[in-house]
Every structure is written in C-alpha cells, then in structure tokens.
Design an enzyme around this catalytic site. Sequence first.
Site, PDB file in Angstrom:
ATOM      1  N   LYS A  24      42.227 -35.632 -32.628  1.00  0.00           N
ATOM      2  CA  LYS A  24      42.899 -35.890 -33.664  1.00  0.00           C
ATOM      3  C   LYS A  24      43.519 -36.734 -33.235  1.00  0.00           C
ATOM      4  CE  LYS A  24      45.385 -32.189 -34.567  1.00  0.00           C
ATOM      5  NZ  LYS A  24      46.070 -30.829 -34.159  1.00  0.00           N
ATOM      6  N   ARG A  94      51.109 -31.966 -29.313  1.00  0.00           N
ATOM      7  CA  ARG A  94      49.660 -31.275 -30.331  1.00  0.00           C
ATOM      8  C   ARG A  94      48.515 -31.183 -29.890  1.00  0.00           C
ATOM      9  NH1 ARG A  94      50.645 -31.892 -36.222  1.00  0.00           N
ATOM     10  NH2 ARG A  94      53.055 -32.477 -35.889  1.00  0.00           N
ATOM     11  N   GLY A 103      42.957 -23.650 -35.187  1.00  0.00           N
ATOM     12  CA  GLY A 103      43.705 -22.869 -34.893  1.00  0.00           C
ATOM     13  C   GLY A 103      44.540 -21.710 -33.600  1.00  0.00           C
ATOM     14  N   MET A 105      44.963 -23.995 -30.113  1.00  0.00           N
ATOM     15  CA  MET A 105      45.460 -24.106 -29.391  1.00  0.00           C
ATOM     16  C   MET A 105      46.888 -24.776 -30.298  1.00  0.00           C
ATOM     17  SD  MET A 105      43.665 -26.335 -27.376  1.00  0.00           S
ATOM     18  CE  MET A 105      42.345 -26.696 -27.443  1.00  0.00           C
ATOM     19  N   HIS A 454      14.903  -6.063 -33.506  1.00  0.00           N
ATOM     20  CA  HIS A 454      13.768  -5.786 -34.695  1.00  0.00           C
ATOM     21  C   HIS A 454      14.697  -5.743 -35.640  1.00  0.00           C
ATOM     22  CE1 HIS A 454      12.035  -2.602 -37.494  1.00  0.00           C
ATOM     23  NE2 HIS A 454      10.369  -3.314 -36.578  1.00  0.00           N
ATOM     24  N   TYR A 835       2.485 -29.113 -37.746  1.00  0.00           N
ATOM     25  CA  TYR A 835       3.724 -28.179 -38.888  1.00  0.00           C
ATOM     26  C   TYR A 835       4.130 -26.782 -38.262  1.00  0.00           C
ATOM     27  CZ  TYR A 835      -0.019 -24.857 -38.271  1.00  0.00           C
ATOM     28  OH  TYR A 835      -0.922 -23.814 -37.430  1.00  0.00           O
TER      29      TYR A 835
END
Length: 867
Positions: A24, A94, A103, A105, A454, A835
């Site tokens: 932010k 913030r 969501g 904090m 499994h 591969y």
Amino acid sequence: MAPNRFVYDFDEPSEGGRDLLGGKGIGLAEMTQLGVPVPAGFTIATDACRAYTESGGQLPDGLEAEVERHLTSLEEKSGKRFGDPGDPLLVSVRSGAAVSMPGMMDTILNLGLNDDAARGLAERTGNPRFANDSHRRLIQMYGEVVDGVDGHLFEEALSKLKDERGAALDVDLSAEDMAGLVETFKGIYESETGSGFPQDAREQLSRSVRAVFDSWDNPRAQVYRRAHHIPDDLGTAVNVVQMVFGNKGEQSGTGVAFTRDPSTGEPGLYGEFLADAQGEDVVAGIRTPEPLERMEAGMPDAFEQLTATMRRLEEHYRDVQDIEFTVEDGSLYLLQTRSAKRTAAAALKSAVDMAAEDLISREDAVARIDPGQLDQLLHPMIDPSASVEVVAQGLNASPGAASGKIVLDADTAVERGKSGDSVILVRWETTPDDIHGMIAAQGILTAHGGMTSHAAVVARGMGKPCVAGCEALTVDTVARTAALDGHQLAEGDVITIDGGTGRVMLGPVELVPPQINEDFETILGWADDMRRLKVRANADTPEDAAKAREFGAQGIGLCRTEHMFMAEDRLPVVREMIMASSEDERRRALDKLLPHQQADFEGIFEAMAGLPVTIRLLDPPLHEFLPPLEEATDEHMRERIRALREANPMLGTRGCRLGLMWPEIYEMQVRAIVRAALAVQERTGDAPLVEIMHPLVGFGEELRRLRVMTIAAADEEGELEYLVGTMIELPRACVRADEIAEHADFFSFGTNDLTQTALGFSRDDAEGKFLTRYLEDGVLERNPFETIDQGGVGDLMRIAVERGRSVKDIKMGICGEHGGEPKSVAFCHELGLEYVSCSPYRVPLARLAAAQAALKESGIEAVASGG
Ligand code: PEP
Ligand code: MG
C-alpha cells in the site's frame, strides 16, 4: 553510523521499495510521484514493525520523534493541525505488508477526533451529521482494533437505533441520532475497556500504530501466512494518510474499481460505488453499492477523472489494477492501487489482450500466469456466481469440483456409479484397495492424509477432485453414516467438494465445465516457444496417454507396469506365477501374462506414435499381489505369504532386486514391449521410441546384469531400436552415478523414492503424522514430497547429473510427483535435465513452469498476476 530511518513521506523517494514500504505504501508513494491525486501522508516502514516484534513490543528508539516530524510536515501541507479543536487534521491508519494479506489487519479512520474536534468539524463544514457520523465510526473502529472491543456491540446499538427510528439505512439517521450514537458508543467503549475514549489525538495515533504492529502477529494473520508461505519476518508498514471524506453528502462517496473485469478479463471499467459513504461501507455490505457507471450521472467530472486516472495507472503498472477511491465534495482521491486479484480465466485473457495492445511482451504475458492457478481451468469448477455454504474445509488436494451422493466404500461407489449416480467416495483415507471406487467416483473426500496421501496422488493422476485431510469429517463405516462438522449424513446424501480450494458443501452446487479456451492455448503456445525443458507425462493406460497428448505431452516419461499386474483378469495368473514351485512352472504362468502385457503396450505406443515412451519394469514387492494371510486359500499359499513377508517392504525385495532374483518376470516384460513396438510399427508405420527402464538401481553391477538380460531378450524378438536406462531413486545411485552411467542410456530421477530414502521418511508414515507437525511447527517449510527438498535431495540430484555426465552425455529427466510442481520444474531446468514427466493433468502447468524457468534465466521473473 546514520541513525535508523523509519518514516517516509509519500512524496519522498526511498530505495527500499515494496519490502520497506509495503504494497500500500509503495502504491501511495508511486501514485503521489506520478501526480495522481492522493491525499498527503507518510509511511512507517516495515523495519519498525520488525524491530517492534523482535523487542517484544517496544517502539524502536527515535520512531515517535520521527513520526512527530512527519506529522508536522503533514500539518503544514494540509494547513490543519492534528488535535486542533476548531479545524482538525484527521488521518487514517492503514496496515500494509509487502505481500497482500487481504483482511488480515485493520484500518482505523478519522483519527484525531474527540468531543471538541467533532464540534469544530461540524461548525467548520456546516454538516453536524457528517461530524457525528465520523466520530462514531472512529470510536467503533478504534475500540475494535486497538482495544479488542467486540464489534457486535456497536453493530447491535446501531441496528437498535435504526429500528427505533424506523430507518432502513444508516443514511436515514439524522445528525441528532448520530450524536446520540456517539454517546452510546462511548458508553460501550468505557464499559468494555474500563476507561473513557481517549481525547488526545497523539495518544490515539501512537496506540493505533502499535495496534497495527500487533496485528501482524494475530492468529488469523499467522494462519494466513503459513497457508501462503509468507515469511513471518516481513513485518507490516503503517500508512498514516490525511482523511478525505466520502460521507459528506451526495457529492461525496467511496468506491472500488478494476481496470478490467477481474472474473472474465474483459476490458473496461468494472467496479462499485456508494454515495455518501466512508471506508469499508462498500465491501461491508451496509448498503448495496451501485455499479460504477452510475457515478457518471451524479458526478461527471470526478467520473471522468477516475477513468483517465485508471487508464494511466494501468499503463504505468502494465497490469490490471484494483483501486480504492474516495470523492469528497466532487474531488477525486485515490487511496490505493494494486495488481488486481483475478480468476485464472481473467489472468489469461488480460495477459493475451495486453500483449496484443503492446502494453506487455509475450514473455511478460507468460511470466504472469500462475501455473497453480492454471490448474483450475482444466477441471470443472464451482460456478463463480453460485452462492455456497461451506460446512468444512480440508486440503485442496486435487483441483476441480464435483457434486454427488456420498458413498462410504469403494464397492458401493462402483455399484452406484454403474446405476448412473454421481458419487463422492468419502473415506477416513484411501488405500490401493479403493482404486476401483476412486475410478467410479466423481470426487474423493478423506478425513485424513496430506497433499501427497494416496487419495491426493491418485486423484491428481486421474484428474479428479479431491479434498483430503478434512478434519471436520467423521466416517462410521459400520453405521454407514458420516458427519461434517456435526451435520449428520447418510449414504446417498449429496455433497459438493471443491478440490481447488478444499471447501466442502452440503447439497449440490452449480458447476461450470473446464475452460480450455483460445487464451489458454495461446499462452501455452507462447510458453512452448520459450521453454527448453521437454514435458512428458506419467501414463499407464492408452486413455491417459491420449489425454496427455491432448494436453501437449511430448512422450511418456513413466509407464508404471504394476497396475497391469493388478487388473482383475490378470491377478489369478500373477498369483499362479508367484506360487509356482519351479522356474518352469513360473515361466508357464508368465507366458499366459505376456499377451496381456503386449496388448497394454500396443495401446500406449499407438497413442504416443512417434514419441518416446519409457516403460518401467515391475517395481513393488511380490507380496503385494497376494491376499492377506487370513484370506489364503491353502497351506501352500500361507507358506508363500509368510516367506515373502518383509519387515520393511519399502526397503525390501522390490525394483531391480526383484528383477535379478526372478529374471523371467522382466524377461517376459521386455519381450512384450518389443513385440508390441514391432506390431505397432508394422500396423501404423510409426515406431515408438522405446525406453526400457529398470527401477531402484543402486549399483553399477545391478544395471550391468539387467542390461545384458534386457538386450538378450529384446534381440531375440526382432529388430528394434530401443534404449536401456534406469531410475535414479536411491542416494547411492546419485553418488555413484558414474558407475551406473557406464551401463545406462538414460537416467530418470524417481524423486518420490529418492525423497523417502534420502530423508529417511516413509511417505505413508510421515504425512498426516510427524510431517504434518513439522510443517505446522515450521521445522520444515514445505512438504518435501510436494516440492523437491533442494538442499538435500536436490544436491544429490546435482551430484548424479555431474557424475553421470562425467562418463558420457546421457539423457536425463525426472518422473517423480515433483515433475509437475512449478518450483521443482524450475529446479530441473537449472540442473539441465532434458525433460520433466508428470501426470497428464499437470502437463499444461509444467509447460508453463518450464517456460517461466527459461525466462528467469533471461531476467524475466515470474510474477503471478495477483492470482
Ligand atoms: C519415484 O520413486 O519417484 C517413482 C516415480 O516411482 P514410484 O513412485 O512408482 O515409486
Ligand atoms: Mg520409485
């Protein structure tokens, strides 16, 4: 030494970037520096949070003085003073870590208000309703975030007041109502905390900063970080931002917007807006927000400015942006911009479109797709617009979603499946005895077991949804009932599982089909041009081979032959072979098996015409083909079972040891392979490139003898070009790869067994037991059966590559489960393997991951596009 610096104004350059300022903070700083309208403010860097956490909750020396200086500068910019009773400067606090933690904090708005300042604000704006509304919001948010007051208490008081007034919405409450609410909220605050709401603005600010730092370590944030592999020591930044007000009346408001549709990727603005509202109102569902376009009629100037700004931000960041904005008295302010989280379909569409728009290169487009997210598109999914009620959560063990009737054992699954029902096999955990039920079921749900249990491994191989380790599930196979988080279910009740997220729901849910569309093909086509690693598939049947080819596999890297011995029509003959008392008798039984084996291989060779197919000779210990002792039909069989019994079968007579003890078994397999290849060649004119692979080799001498046997048997069958190679799945094989390479045409790393033997972990005894604890406690960061343990197993592989290649230039690949896991694919690229081979459904993501590994070499890092 220069004193530590913790605080940066938005218009000040800093070098630490996102790690220092958080997502932010860096967004606010960059927007400010771009000239986008952003309220003024400053960011307290993540360093300060780290220092605070390390010291057990002490603000680092000098931080408070530094904040004070930046507050003063904010006062100068705004012409208002913090705590001023007449015309107060108000700020929001913030949180914002380097990695988005949605969501986790909280945010606190309107800091700096107290009784006097609220009165001043009312007078200054001529809008007492607005001042009181802002004040009550502060008490609520501050009470919840800083002092842990239960938010319901505030919500209930608000609802009660609305009921009394007959008001449907918050905006229907008057200025006086809001004034009353402030008093009620203050009362709640005082009775819950034992002291009055703090009137001192500076105290409010300093306690809020601490609260954000503390929230970094709250349990939900910890759980989120663990689930998303976010390190605990990143810390969060704190952004102190001058308040702008969306709750000042009809010419104000707040909204969220995306530069493209985050669920489809379609270009064009997409978002929601709420007039006369503040902060979280849009997302909190207090009033139903309006589609963004409606804003145009009410505030055309702000709307035009918004669209222009969004275009600009997308061009600057060259990615879909997700923004938050506020309009105060007709003026637009941006509060946040970030790469938008999007569905897999939207990620593909926006990447392809942006490349077409020349906003990004094809390489960027490929680098942006998260291979894990791509996986979702290959399977049916829950309709994104369906409303779902999740009753339990397990591990997202194999992607895709399925609805069906619960069945509690494999036989019932087959029975119900035959009568046309969709069924979900619900088990404590699955074993190889459940295979037929797993084949019949649309999805698998287990209470126990991890990502490579499994159930998970087999389901992924089959491309079926699986939720494993669902702790809220109990199964009672005697009473034939199950319970999900207390909901009692009987066999036949319908549930829905989402193997992509681990969610379990009661009843049916609307599904959407797999979405392999043009965008998908386009991106993978680009990826194919960029990658060096080839991608093969692990496939044991013609159907799997065909599926793999459809997904772009360039051959088969592992065809396991044990399922062929297990098949219903073969098992009696296999048992006959094991029970034989002489070699002759054994050979007679094997002769009966040979045509079956040949037919198996012909089907696979045809599906893979012209491509390499690696067939691995029988691996498991023979007792696996016999019934349990109690079920033996005669004394001879009991004797045999006892004789074959092993204390530790994983380390017993399996793999090539079996081939050396009972060479006629491998000989039969080799003959079947060669006959099948010659038959297919004759029929289709397209010879497969046959690779015969010996499992669990640890000594050069083992492979030397097996090679002699293989060549002798093969050459007797006719003329065919083929390779003879070995799995590398034991530590000794890695360190003596030179000795083994003498007799091998290729190596294929079996990292399942290599992980077990290098770590000394038996997978079945580790997962769901101590390994789960290790992961929870952080002893290990990642499950080594899921992603290669690069420090240990990876080093052994590196040694094997070096020592093997020191003898000759030998073809190398990987065929363990890791071959379809993006990080491991990248590692194989680095090792210079030729591969990777993985289950058919993971082939597309391996193609993408291989391209991303190659791009990384040329400096283009893969960044999942907000996925
Ligand atoms: C391996 O060990 O990695 C491997 C591919 O063989 P399997 O899983 O069949 O033991
Ligand atoms: Mg193995």
